[in-house]
Design a protein around this motif. Structure first.
Motif, PDB file in Angstrom:
ATOM      1  N   THR A 195      -2.991  -9.428 -18.040  1.00  0.00           N
ATOM      2  CA  THR A 195      -1.252  -8.723 -18.047  1.00  0.00           C
ATOM      3  C   THR A 195      -0.326  -9.544 -16.813  1.00  0.00           C
ATOM      4  O   THR A 195      -0.253  -8.644 -16.059  1.00  0.00           O
ATOM      5  N   ASN A 220      -0.657  -7.421 -25.420  1.00  0.00           N
ATOM      6  CA  ASN A 220      -0.671  -8.826 -24.117  1.00  0.00           C
ATOM      7  C   ASN A 220      -0.821  -9.716 -24.322  1.00  0.00           C
ATOM      8  O   ASN A 220      -0.986 -10.146 -25.463  1.00  0.00           O
ATOM      9  N   ASP A 244       4.182  -8.454 -26.246  1.00  0.00           N
ATOM     10  CA  ASP A 244       4.159  -6.477 -26.145  1.00  0.00           C
ATOM     11  C   ASP A 244       2.796  -6.488 -25.745  1.00  0.00           C
ATOM     12  O   ASP A 244       1.454  -7.199 -25.853  1.00  0.00           O
ATOM     13  N   GLU A 245       2.469  -4.695 -26.439  1.00  0.00           N
ATOM     14  CA  GLU A 245       0.983  -4.331 -26.939  1.00  0.00           C
ATOM     15  C   GLU A 245       0.811  -4.399 -27.639  1.00  0.00           C
ATOM     16  O   GLU A 245       1.272  -4.469 -28.917  1.00  0.00           O
TER      17      GLU A 245
END
Length: 315
Positions: free
Chosen positions: A132, A116, A308-309
């Motif tokens: 986020t 994130n 992205d994660e």
């Protein structure tokens, strides 16, 4: 360890991972760090490492490798400790930076592990917040020029440490964290124009960070708007101007790539990594394909990317 992207391989015993046999011996250093954490290994393994991150270009390819390797070692050990993502960031920082006495920071390690967007403080204690925000598309542009990591660090880190010492000796109330930018004119008599520019850039970057963090938190709580995208892009570009003009981390080619990206519809961007070559990125929530093509026309290699994660197991 098969490394087809580099056309090589490494082979070693899990029992004999020290002393290191080459500079930045990351496979062995990570094993040593996780062993100290308590992991044990009674059997070895054969593995293949692939990646599509530009190497030695300021895009954290080494951090991505070490974080993934540490996660893999935890899962394949006799006694998995199921490290949290934050712990994997700490392990990667120890294996990449501390084991070799490198001057790098810890941002890449935590960013890669946690994913994130993160907000990181290192003083007085390490503090990581996961943000986020609702961010659009980015375009990464690789200049294909080698970085000047050590030269840039010498100026931006060690040079700045010298400036802080001079200013603090002159004014003990000075703080890089709290002194307002308007007060910097008081230090003209003790700093050269170059030193004053470097100090001004760092203080302005601090204020950009504070403003940017508030903007990203607001974006997470409210739907991102066109106004948000423009504001975010402008903050990125302000930071880039400081890097280019005062910290001297840009290059003529990266400047051309940046201008081409902005002319093609990007809302902002900056050079990333230690600079002096390597990569830049542009924020392009719209017109990403056109921005990517514009960067390539200037001789760069482009990648359209999104937030992205962090590290994960697939399959």
């Amino acid at each position: 360890m098969h490394l087809p992207d580099l056309g090589t391989q490494e082979e070693f015993s899990l029992d004999t991972t020290f002393p290191y046999v080459k500079p930045r011996d990351y496979f062995r250093s990570t094993i040593n760090v996780v062993k100290r954490k308590g992991l044990t290994f009674s059997k070895g393994f054969e593995a293949t490492v692939h990646g599509n991150i530009p190497i030695n270009s300021g895009t954290s390819s080494s951090s991505a490798l070490i974080v993934s390797w540490a996660n893999f070692l935890d899962k394949l050990s006799d006694n998995p400790l199921n490290f949290s993502k934050k712990e994997l960031g700490e392990i990667a920082n120890a294996a990449e930076v501390l084991e070799f006495g490198e001057p790098g920071g810890m941002m890449d390690n935590y960013s890669t592990a946690i994913g994130n967007v993160i907000y990181l403080e290192s003083t007085p204690v390490i503090k990581v917040e996961v943000l986020t925000p609702k961010l659009g598309t980015f375009v990464l542009g690789d200049s294909l020029e080698p970085k000047d990591t050590l030269g840039i660090i010498a100026r931006c880190r060690y040079g700045m440490e010298d400036v802080i010492k001079i200013v603090t000796d002159y004014d003990p109330s000075f703080s890089i964290f709290t002194t307002p930018i308007e007060k910097l004119v008081d230090y003209k008599s003790v700093l050269s124009n170059d030193q004053l520019g470097l100090l001004n850039a760092n203080i302005e970057d601090r204020d950009i960070l504070v403003e940017g963090k508030a903007l990203l938190i607001d974006s997470a709580e409210n739907h991102a708007s066109q106004h948000f995208d423009k504001h975010f892009g402008s903050l990125l570009y302000k930071h880039y101007q400081n890097l280019r003009d005062h910290k001297r981390t840009s290059t003529p080619k990266i400047e051309r790539m940046m201008n081409a990206a902005l002319n093609a519809g990007a809302l902002g961007g900056k050079i990333n990594g230690s600079g002096g070559g390597g990569c830049m990125f542009a924020y392009a929530p719209t017109h990403a394909e056109e921005v990517a093509e514009a960067i390539e026309r200037e001789g760069g290699k482009s990648y359209i990317i999104t937030v992205d994660e962090g590290t994960r197991i697939e399959g």
